[in-house]
Design an enzyme around this catalytic site. Structure first.
Site, PDB file in Angstrom:
ATOM      1  N   GLY A 165      10.076   7.398  20.478  1.00 39.85           N
ATOM      2  CA  GLY A 165       9.240   6.074  20.977  1.00 39.85           C
ATOM      3  C   GLY A 165      10.256   5.176  21.922  1.00 39.85           C
ATOM      4  CG  ASP A 193      11.101   2.627  13.488  1.00 40.21           C
ATOM      5  OD1 ASP A 193      10.210   1.803  13.774  1.00 40.21           O
ATOM      6  OD2 ASP A 193      10.763   3.965  13.692  1.00 40.21           O
ATOM      7  NE  ARG A 221      -9.366 -18.662   9.804  1.00 41.19           N
ATOM      8  CZ  ARG A 221      -9.862 -18.280  10.989  1.00 41.19           C
ATOM      9  NH1 ARG A 221      -9.341 -17.982  11.890  1.00 41.19           N
ATOM     10  NH2 ARG A 221     -11.177 -18.597  11.125  1.00 41.19           N
ATOM     11  N   GLY A 262       9.132 -16.838   7.655  1.00 35.19           N
ATOM     12  CA  GLY A 262       8.895 -17.620   6.546  1.00 35.19           C
ATOM     13  C   GLY A 262       7.587 -17.225   5.908  1.00 35.19           C
ATOM     14  CB  SER A 309      -0.507 -21.749   7.351  1.00 34.55           C
ATOM     15  OG  SER A 309       0.809 -21.816   7.341  1.00 34.55           O
ATOM     16  CG  HIS A 363       2.344   0.715  20.991  1.00 36.26           C
ATOM     17  ND1 HIS A 363       1.275   1.008  20.017  1.00 36.26           N
ATOM     18  CD2 HIS A 363       3.149   1.856  20.899  1.00 36.26           C
ATOM     19  CE1 HIS A 363       1.438   2.169  19.474  1.00 36.26           C
ATOM     20  NE2 HIS A 363       2.430   2.853  20.038  1.00 36.26           N
ATOM     21  NE  ARG A 379       7.389   2.527  21.188  1.00 44.48           N
ATOM     22  CZ  ARG A 379       6.777   3.446  20.771  1.00 44.48           C
ATOM     23  NH1 ARG A 379       6.444   3.438  19.618  1.00 44.48           N
ATOM     24  NH2 ARG A 379       6.210   4.234  21.612  1.00 44.48           N
TER      25      ARG A 379
END
Ligand code: F6P
Length: 325
Positions: free
Chosen positions: A14, A131, A166, A189, A218, A255, A258
């Site tokens: 990747g 990663d 939400r 957070g 939230s 993505h 990336r």
């Protein structure tokens, strides 16, 4: 010092922001030490296909700030076979390439290690993956940019979460490792960080939703992608079922993590490791990954860099719990 005069350079697996900064560092350092550099396109597949070109100092001008990889990347199935590796070795010999520098992650280093041992071919690895799941370096090239991209996206999601009261379940990348989720969770957070296969994290979320403060405007929950597809949607489904009173939404960042301009940290890391990789080859070493631990350059056998399961630092999860009061 060795007699190596010509090296090959590739990026594989990747793509990660900062790979171009690493390419620039390798090419410029190689020229500084009077080596020829051959760029190989699309990873190990490019060796087999003889998709190579000479690189000079100008070929890496103006790329330190660019995401992606000018060498292109890929995951080669042919290089995973003995026949493919034999072809690759023959092509390298034909082109007079005496050593390789491979920029990538787990899959790249597993392949590189097999090849280095099979043909006694000098290879040094540079950790390039968002990663951060390699042993032998505190940070991989691309990780810092990816977590900053994720934080930026989550801050935006937080605006909607606040406006509509939400609960957002946000999935970040990391098939084999939850390290993007963990650090991003602290930085954003988050209410909780869920790393698939560690079910206790899900229990912790349930507990917080059931017994925690009810007046929050939230809530953000970070989920690492994991190996099964649709991790966040599955968790979203379970949370909705158990807590129908919460207005729950799922968002998968994908993505975008990336891509983009590498952060200063990734550019500096890539530059330091790129130079160190060339110097290590010149010292006659092979089969190692160059990394940075506590600010110092380190060398780890490729087989060890990929071998160990990354453990999740429980302190990070504890911090998420404490700060989500
Ligand atoms: O290894 C980098 C990574 O972005 C992982 O976090 C993710 O699981 C995987 O690659 C996705 O790969 P692809 O782009 O091939 O779908």
């Amino acid at each position: 010092m060795t007699q190596i005069k010509k090296i090959g350079l590739l990026t594989s697996g990747g793509d990660a922001p900062g790979m171009n900064a690493a390419i620039r560092a390798v090419v410029r350092a190689a020229i500084y030490y009077e080596l020829e550099v051959i760029g190989i396109r699309r990873g190990f597949e490019g060796i087999i296909n003889d998709d190579c070109f000479p690189m000079d100092r100008k070929s890496v001008s103006n790329i330190i700030q660019r995401g992606g990889t000018i060498l292109k990347s890929g995951r080669s199935e042919r290089f995973a076979t003995p026949v493919g590796r034999k072809l690759a070795f023959e092509q390298l010999k034909k082109n007079g390439i005496e050593a390789l520098i491979a920029i990538g992650g787990n899959g790249t280093f597993i392949a590189a290690d097999i090849f280095a041992k099979e043909y006694n071919f000098p290879i040094i690895g540079l950790p390039g993956t968002i990663d951060n799941d390699l042993i032998g370096t505190d940070f991989t090239i691309g990780y810092d940019t990816a977590i900053n991209t994720a934080i930026d996206a989550i801050d935006k999601i937080r605006d909607t979460a606040e406006s509509h009261a939400r609960l957002f379940i946000v999935e970040v990348m990391g098939r084999d490792s939850g390290l993007i989720a963990l650090r991003t969770g602290v930085g954003a957070g988050a209410e909780a960080v869920i790393i698939p296969d560690t079910s206790s994290n899900l229990d912790a979320l349930y507990h917080r939703l059931e017994f925690g403060r009810k007046d929050k405007s939230s809530r953000i929950v970070l989920v690492a992608e994991g190996e099964e597809p649709n991790a966040a949607f599955e968790i979203g489904r379970m949370v909705k079922e158990k807590f129908p009173n919460y207005d729950t939404r799922v968002s998968v960042l994908g993505h975008i993590q990336r891509g983009g301009k590498p952060t200063c940290m990734d550019r500096v890391l890539a530059s330091r490791l790129g130079v160190a990789a060339v110097e290590r080859l010149l010292e006659g070493k092979s089969g190692e990954m160059v990394g940075l631990v506590h600010g110092e350059i380190t060398y780890t056998p490729l087989e060890n860099a990929v071998k160990h399961h990354i453990t999740i630092n429980p302190n990070f999860l504890k911090i998420v719990e404490i700060l989500s009061l």
